[in-house]
Motif scaffolding. Sequence first.
Motif, PDB file in Angstrom:
ATOM      1  N   GLU A 108      18.610  38.287  -6.384  1.00  0.00           N
ATOM      2  CA  GLU A 108      17.981  38.553  -7.681  1.00  0.00           C
ATOM      3  C   GLU A 108      16.985  37.452  -8.042  1.00  0.00           C
ATOM      4  O   GLU A 108      15.895  37.723  -8.556  1.00  0.00           O
ATOM      5  CB  GLU A 108      19.059  38.678  -8.762  1.00  0.00           C
ATOM      6  CG  GLU A 108      19.934  39.912  -8.640  1.00  0.00           C
ATOM      7  CD  GLU A 108      21.021  39.777  -7.577  1.00  0.00           C
ATOM      8  OE1 GLU A 108      21.667  40.788  -7.262  1.00  0.00           O
ATOM      9  OE2 GLU A 108      21.223  38.649  -7.059  1.00  0.00           O
ATOM     10  N   MET A 109      17.357  36.202  -7.786  1.00  0.00           N
ATOM     11  CA  MET A 109      16.453  35.092  -8.062  1.00  0.00           C
ATOM     12  C   MET A 109      15.268  35.118  -7.104  1.00  0.00           C
ATOM     13  O   MET A 109      14.129  34.832  -7.488  1.00  0.00           O
ATOM     14  CB  MET A 109      17.195  33.749  -7.953  1.00  0.00           C
ATOM     15  CG  MET A 109      16.311  32.532  -8.207  1.00  0.00           C
ATOM     16  SD  MET A 109      17.235  30.969  -8.254  1.00  0.00           S
ATOM     17  CE  MET A 109      17.825  31.022  -9.962  1.00  0.00           C
ATOM     18  N   LYS A 168      12.860  37.519  -8.410  1.00  0.00           N
ATOM     19  CA  LYS A 168      12.246  36.976  -9.620  1.00  0.00           C
ATOM     20  C   LYS A 168      11.120  36.011  -9.264  1.00  0.00           C
ATOM     21  O   LYS A 168      10.010  36.083  -9.824  1.00  0.00           O
ATOM     22  CB  LYS A 168      13.305  36.257 -10.448  1.00  0.00           C
ATOM     23  CG  LYS A 168      12.763  35.529 -11.674  1.00  0.00           C
ATOM     24  CD  LYS A 168      13.870  34.756 -12.372  1.00  0.00           C
ATOM     25  CE  LYS A 168      13.315  33.922 -13.526  1.00  0.00           C
ATOM     26  NZ  LYS A 168      14.401  33.135 -14.196  1.00  0.00           N
ATOM     27  N   ALA A 226       8.082  37.842  -7.791  1.00  0.00           N
ATOM     28  CA  ALA A 226       7.270  38.520  -8.812  1.00  0.00           C
ATOM     29  C   ALA A 226       6.381  37.538  -9.553  1.00  0.00           C
ATOM     30  O   ALA A 226       5.183  37.795  -9.744  1.00  0.00           O
ATOM     31  CB  ALA A 226       8.189  39.251  -9.787  1.00  0.00           C
ATOM     32  N   ARG A 227       6.925  36.410  -9.976  1.00  0.00           N
ATOM     33  CA  ARG A 227       6.114  35.473 -10.752  1.00  0.00           C
ATOM     34  C   ARG A 227       5.113  34.712  -9.896  1.00  0.00           C
ATOM     35  O   ARG A 227       4.137  34.177 -10.427  1.00  0.00           O
ATOM     36  CB  ARG A 227       7.010  34.524 -11.551  1.00  0.00           C
ATOM     37  CG  ARG A 227       7.693  33.408 -10.801  1.00  0.00           C
ATOM     38  CD  ARG A 227       8.640  32.683 -11.764  1.00  0.00           C
ATOM     39  NE  ARG A 227       9.234  31.490 -11.192  1.00  0.00           N
ATOM     40  CZ  ARG A 227      10.218  30.800 -11.785  1.00  0.00           C
ATOM     41  NH1 ARG A 227      10.703  31.207 -12.960  1.00  0.00           N
ATOM     42  NH2 ARG A 227      10.706  29.713 -11.219  1.00  0.00           N
ATOM     43  N   ASP A 232      10.139  26.607  -9.526  1.00  0.00           N
ATOM     44  CA  ASP A 232      11.000  27.338  -8.591  1.00  0.00           C
ATOM     45  C   ASP A 232      12.085  26.426  -8.024  1.00  0.00           C
ATOM     46  O   ASP A 232      13.262  26.792  -7.976  1.00  0.00           O
ATOM     47  CB  ASP A 232      10.183  27.907  -7.423  1.00  0.00           C
ATOM     48  CG  ASP A 232       9.169  28.944  -7.855  1.00  0.00           C
ATOM     49  OD1 ASP A 232       9.351  29.552  -8.929  1.00  0.00           O
ATOM     50  OD2 ASP A 232       8.183  29.136  -7.113  1.00  0.00           O
TER      51      ASP A 232
END
Length: 339
Positions: free
Chosen positions: A33-34, A37, A40-41, A82
């Motif tokens: 999930e991370m 994330k 995407a960013r 990150d």
Amino acid sequence: MTLLSIKSTQHYDFVKLPKTDLHVHLEGTLEPEMLFKFAARNHISLPWKNPKCLYEACKFRDLSGFLAVYYKGCEVLVTEQDFYDLTHAYLQRASADGVVHTEFFFNPQIFRKEKLPLHAIMRAVFSAVHDMQERISCLYMGTVMRTRPVEEALQALDELTPWYHQIAAFGMGGAENGNPPSRFRPYFDACRERGFRICVHAGEEGPAAYVHEAVELNVDRIDHGNAAIHDPDLMQTLVEKRIPLTMCPISNLRLNVVKNLSEHPLKQMLSRGLCVTINSDDPAYFLGYASDNWAAVHQALNLTTNEIFQLAINGIDASFLPKEQKEKWRNQIKTALYS
């Protein structure tokens, strides 16, 4: 605090056990999930449609198959934020899992070609360690890849010079077959000359001979070390020299190092006096954090209370903590198991 909630059936809640995680790769704590994330960013495309597909991709046949997914995942780590978020998330998760002390590997070599300067990466990692210091004890270990030239390893060692005061040890990982520890003797000698503890991945997919080479390099710890079970003389040497093995049971199962956890050599090695420990390795990809590994081993090998106690104490003894801190955690483990 007591672990034996149902003494008659030897039921344990391993989250309540004060424990170490001495063999964990920070990049390997990047949960799907991370990972999505960050992708995407940072506007990075991935070969998986969603986290569920990535979980499916984590059904590995061997170490090389895992590393292909692992290095692809590393591509989403781009910004200083990150690296901070990744480190903070792992430490938060480990603390909630009952890990009182962790010593994680992190390999800046992987990110050398990226635009983010090394000082920004290291600032992010150590900032997260600092922000979590009230909740969990943590030491950083540098590591290099054995599939790259020795000269690169020495370069990586030099590049980390500004952070030497914050580094506990240096190690070496990566695909083992065809990459014996002895080839990196100049690197390990340089680490030792600079005052660092040293450890090396050996005997996971490689032979007992690689574990023997690690012993000859005068390492402080051996990561994995499974193959030593096939060499009684080598096991006796490990006992005499008190060289710990940071074993990773669920990792071994996921990578087919063992076909079943009931075949894992950890209990047999423990009975012969080796300083074996339980660790998570790359928990996001192998679907098992510290307590998961303890619970799985307990179920598969039917560990006794005394064996659980010795394994937990081994984790403290094998750590690079100061003596006074080790004594503190030994006492807490004894209280947790026997009070």
